[in-house]
Design a protein around this motif. Sequence first.
Motif, PDB file in Angstrom:
ATOM      1  N   GLU A 187       0.544   5.795  -7.211  1.00  0.00           N
ATOM      2  CA  GLU A 187       0.873   4.586  -7.970  1.00  0.00           C
ATOM      3  C   GLU A 187       2.258   4.710  -8.599  1.00  0.00           C
ATOM      4  O   GLU A 187       3.054   3.764  -8.550  1.00  0.00           O
ATOM      5  CB  GLU A 187      -0.192   4.350  -9.039  1.00  0.00           C
ATOM      6  CG  GLU A 187      -0.114   2.986  -9.691  1.00  0.00           C
ATOM      7  CD  GLU A 187      -1.317   2.722 -10.576  1.00  0.00           C
ATOM      8  OE1 GLU A 187      -1.742   1.550 -10.611  1.00  0.00           O
ATOM      9  OE2 GLU A 187      -1.821   3.647 -11.233  1.00  0.00           O
ATOM     10  N   GLU A 197      -1.787   0.506  -5.717  1.00  0.00           N
ATOM     11  CA  GLU A 197      -2.098  -0.150  -6.982  1.00  0.00           C
ATOM     12  C   GLU A 197      -3.608  -0.202  -7.130  1.00  0.00           C
ATOM     13  O   GLU A 197      -4.345  -0.209  -6.146  1.00  0.00           O
ATOM     14  CB  GLU A 197      -1.501  -1.563  -7.052  1.00  0.00           C
ATOM     15  CG  GLU A 197      -2.071  -2.542  -6.060  1.00  0.00           C
ATOM     16  CD  GLU A 197      -1.402  -3.911  -6.124  1.00  0.00           C
ATOM     17  OE1 GLU A 197      -0.398  -4.069  -6.832  1.00  0.00           O
ATOM     18  OE2 GLU A 197      -1.905  -4.812  -5.439  1.00  0.00           O
ATOM     19  N   GLN A 212      -6.921  -2.204  -8.287  1.00  0.00           N
ATOM     20  CA  GLN A 212      -7.366  -3.595  -8.432  1.00  0.00           C
ATOM     21  C   GLN A 212      -8.815  -3.600  -8.908  1.00  0.00           C
ATOM     22  O   GLN A 212      -9.646  -2.867  -8.374  1.00  0.00           O
ATOM     23  CB  GLN A 212      -7.270  -4.334  -7.092  1.00  0.00           C
ATOM     24  CG  GLN A 212      -5.881  -4.450  -6.545  1.00  0.00           C
ATOM     25  CD  GLN A 212      -5.867  -5.105  -5.165  1.00  0.00           C
ATOM     26  OE1 GLN A 212      -6.892  -5.256  -4.505  1.00  0.00           O
ATOM     27  NE2 GLN A 212      -4.676  -5.494  -4.727  1.00  0.00           N
ATOM     28  N   THR A 229       0.350  -1.056  -1.661  1.00  0.00           N
ATOM     29  CA  THR A 229       1.396  -2.030  -1.949  1.00  0.00           C
ATOM     30  C   THR A 229       2.167  -2.266  -0.647  1.00  0.00           C
ATOM     31  O   THR A 229       1.920  -1.590   0.357  1.00  0.00           O
ATOM     32  CB  THR A 229       2.359  -1.478  -3.011  1.00  0.00           C
ATOM     33  OG1 THR A 229       2.982  -0.300  -2.465  1.00  0.00           O
ATOM     34  CG2 THR A 229       1.641  -1.149  -4.315  1.00  0.00           C
TER      35      THR A 229
END
Length: 164
Positions: free
Chosen positions: A87, A93, A95, A109
């Motif tokens: 990250e 990322e 979620q 990403t």
Amino acid sequence: MGTGADTERITDDDLITSWGLFHEALLATTPLLLRGIDPSGKDMSGPWFEVLLRLQRSPQHRLPMSQLAREVSLSSGGFTKLADRLERNGYLERQSCPSDRRVTYAALTEKGLALAEQARARHVALLREHVLAPLGVEGVRALAEQARRLRDNARQVSAGREKK
């Protein structure tokens, strides 16, 4: 599954030697299959590549973090550290799941997807060189079938122990 007759045809030493050779081959080949995978030249050793590859091949390029940790054989704490690193580098990322607050997804990403696709292309070239070339098509298929049997048997044994 092997039958009793199958197990009697191999000596203990042959069985130990066969498993040892498989293990040595895996240990010797694995570094060859990761050589030059990270196009940035950074040392991203560890299971980062497997994480990116699994996410790249998953629907919506995401998986529940707990599932991903299990699939790459990391503890939840170990996976959290790896996810933090990915990250920070902009590859992944987290979620939230809208239907279950207990579930958090790891998602690639755009930068992570691009890295995964580059790394995958390099990895496939290395697999062709260091696995397909020496084993041939039928050897690769036989290897996959045997590996699947071992994996499925281990999962079945583990699931049986968890039920007790």
